[in-house]
Design an enzyme around this catalytic site. Structure first.
Site, mmCIF file in Angstrom:
data_model
loop_
_atom_site.group_PDB
_atom_site.id
_atom_site.type_symbol
_atom_site.label_atom_id
_atom_site.label_comp_id
_atom_site.label_asym_id
_atom_site.label_seq_id
_atom_site.Cartn_x
_atom_site.Cartn_y
_atom_site.Cartn_z
ATOM 1 N N ARG A 11 8.731 -3.839 -8.199
ATOM 2 C CA ARG A 11 7.909 -2.747 -7.671
ATOM 3 C C ARG A 11 8.070 -2.675 -6.155
ATOM 4 N NH1 ARG A 11 3.495 -0.832 -10.943
ATOM 5 N NH2 ARG A 11 3.660 -1.800 -12.988
ATOM 6 N N CYS A 12 7.854 -1.486 -5.617
ATOM 7 C CA CYS A 12 7.965 -1.279 -4.172
ATOM 8 C C CYS A 12 7.002 -2.191 -3.439
ATOM 9 C CB CYS A 12 7.679 0.173 -3.828
ATOM 10 S SG CYS A 12 9.083 1.238 -4.175
ATOM 11 N N PRO A 13 7.440 -2.710 -2.315
ATOM 12 C CA PRO A 13 8.631 -2.388 -1.536
ATOM 13 C C PRO A 13 9.828 -3.293 -1.832
ATOM 14 C CG PRO A 13 7.259 -3.782 -0.204
ATOM 15 C CD PRO A 13 6.536 -3.581 -1.534
ATOM 16 N N ILE A 14 9.748 -4.117 -2.860
ATOM 17 C CA ILE A 14 10.802 -5.087 -3.139
ATOM 18 C C ILE A 14 12.171 -4.431 -3.356
ATOM 19 C CG2 ILE A 14 11.515 -7.017 -4.603
ATOM 20 C CD1 ILE A 14 9.060 -7.552 -2.752
ATOM 21 N N ALA A 41 9.767 3.802 -5.801
ATOM 22 C CA ALA A 41 9.696 4.956 -4.905
ATOM 23 C C ALA A 41 11.105 5.422 -4.579
ATOM 24 C CB ALA A 41 8.923 4.602 -3.656
#
Length: 73
Positions: A11-14, A41
């Site tokens: 999941r963001c920001p990964i 994203a």
């Protein structure tokens, strides 16, 4: 060369951080294909490409659950 990075489990920001780290290890004109899930994203990769001086070659849906972004260093 062409490389692939599957980020569907993240999941963001990964995904953005992982892409940035991977690009550091690539040579000029190498391509990095990112496989993202729809929760990622994906719209942020346009901004990411500009900010990191890489070309956004292509973006497309591979399936209902996967989105592909191809970056070129």
């Amino acid at each position: 060369m062409k490389y692939q990075l599957n980020l569907t489990a993240l999941r963001c920001p990964i995904p953005l951080l992982s892409a940035k780290k991977a690009l550091k290890n690539l040579d000029k004109n190498d391509e990095l294909m990112l496989i993202l899930n729809l929760e990622s994203a994906v719209e942020n990769f346009s901004i990411f490409a500009e900010e990191n001086s890489v070309a956004l070659v292509e973006q497309y849906y591979a399936s209902e659950k996967e989105f592909i972004v191809i970056l070129k260093k």
